[in-house]
Scaffold this motif. Sequence first.
Motif, PDB file in Angstrom:
ATOM      1  N   GLN A  60      -5.818  -3.012   6.072  1.00 22.06           N
ATOM      2  CA  GLN A  60      -4.712  -3.306   4.990  1.00 22.06           C
ATOM      3  C   GLN A  60      -5.230  -4.451   4.130  1.00 22.06           C
ATOM      4  O   GLN A  60      -5.270  -4.628   2.934  1.00 22.06           O
ATOM      5  CB  GLN A  60      -3.262  -3.357   5.538  1.00 22.06           C
ATOM      6  CG  GLN A  60      -2.832  -2.224   5.717  1.00 22.06           C
ATOM      7  CD  GLN A  60      -1.038  -2.028   5.958  1.00 22.06           C
ATOM      8  OE1 GLN A  60      -0.702  -3.067   6.781  1.00 22.06           O
ATOM      9  NE2 GLN A  60      -0.376  -1.368   5.239  1.00 22.06           N
ATOM     10  N   THR A  64      -6.031  -4.754   0.386  1.00 20.04           N
ATOM     11  CA  THR A  64      -5.690  -5.683  -0.614  1.00 20.04           C
ATOM     12  C   THR A  64      -6.817  -6.597  -1.404  1.00 20.04           C
ATOM     13  O   THR A  64      -6.712  -6.804  -2.566  1.00 20.04           O
ATOM     14  CB  THR A  64      -4.490  -6.388   0.174  1.00 20.04           C
ATOM     15  OG1 THR A  64      -3.631  -5.621   0.819  1.00 20.04           O
ATOM     16  CG2 THR A  64      -3.789  -7.216  -0.911  1.00 20.04           C
ATOM     17  N   ASP A  67      -8.209  -4.678  -4.059  1.00 18.74           N
ATOM     18  CA  ASP A  67      -7.347  -4.388  -4.985  1.00 18.74           C
ATOM     19  C   ASP A  67      -6.846  -2.777  -4.735  1.00 18.74           C
ATOM     20  O   ASP A  67      -6.804  -2.078  -5.731  1.00 18.74           O
ATOM     21  CB  ASP A  67      -7.599  -4.704  -6.533  1.00 18.74           C
ATOM     22  CG  ASP A  67      -7.520  -6.096  -7.138  1.00 18.74           C
ATOM     23  OD1 ASP A  67      -6.616  -6.704  -6.422  1.00 18.74           O
ATOM     24  OD2 ASP A  67      -8.482  -6.390  -7.642  1.00 18.74           O
ATOM     25  N   SER A  69      -4.994   0.207  -1.678  1.00 21.30           N
ATOM     26  CA  SER A  69      -4.030   0.188  -0.557  1.00 21.30           C
ATOM     27  C   SER A  69      -4.489   1.285   0.309  1.00 21.30           C
ATOM     28  O   SER A  69      -5.509   2.077   0.051  1.00 21.30           O
ATOM     29  CB  SER A  69      -2.598   0.383  -1.037  1.00 21.30           C
ATOM     30  OG  SER A  69      -2.771   1.846  -1.797  1.00 21.30           O
ATOM     31  N   TYR A  96       1.151   4.614   9.075  1.00 22.94           N
ATOM     32  CA  TYR A  96       0.645   3.913   8.013  1.00 22.94           C
ATOM     33  C   TYR A  96       0.130   4.513   6.780  1.00 22.94           C
ATOM     34  O   TYR A  96      -0.008   4.071   5.776  1.00 22.94           O
ATOM     35  CB  TYR A  96      -0.702   2.984   8.446  1.00 22.94           C
ATOM     36  CG  TYR A  96      -0.443   1.759   9.207  1.00 22.94           C
ATOM     37  CD1 TYR A  96      -0.291   0.586   8.767  1.00 22.94           C
ATOM     38  CD2 TYR A  96      -0.091   1.717  10.545  1.00 22.94           C
ATOM     39  CE1 TYR A  96       0.137  -0.645   9.328  1.00 22.94           C
ATOM     40  CE2 TYR A  96       0.044   1.017  11.550  1.00 22.94           C
ATOM     41  CZ  TYR A  96       0.363  -0.549  10.839  1.00 22.94           C
ATOM     42  OH  TYR A  96       0.380  -1.421  11.590  1.00 22.94           O
TER      43      TYR A  96
END
Length: 126
Positions: A60, A64, A67, A69, A96
């Motif tokens: 994750q 991030t 940019d 997810s 998740y």
Amino acid sequence: MEKKIINTTHAPAPIGPYNQSVKAGNTLYVSGQIPLDPVSGDLIQSGIIDETHQAMKNIQAILTAADMSLGNVVKTTIFLTDMKTFPQVNEVYGSYFSSDYPARETVQVAALPKGVNVEISVIAVD
């Protein structure tokens, strides 16, 4: 096609001659993440559930930094040293993602870096 290296201090530094991720065009290739705490540098060894959570948190953090997810993930690979842990890993992994799960394979291997029990890599697309 432009190739962009994406690394973050919020995920463990690579332990060899590779980067955390490479973006080629609109596709991000994230190197396999093991249960290594990026802050302390310690391995999480308190059980396969905690180990899987840490690997996913590392993924994750890299997404991030790019940019993206987990919603951008289209493919994952899970490496396990013991397929008997698959049900626990699968439950954590599944928590998740909310829907539209990525394609995936899970394989048992003889050994993983630093003697860990799980390693997960992903491919994500913008």
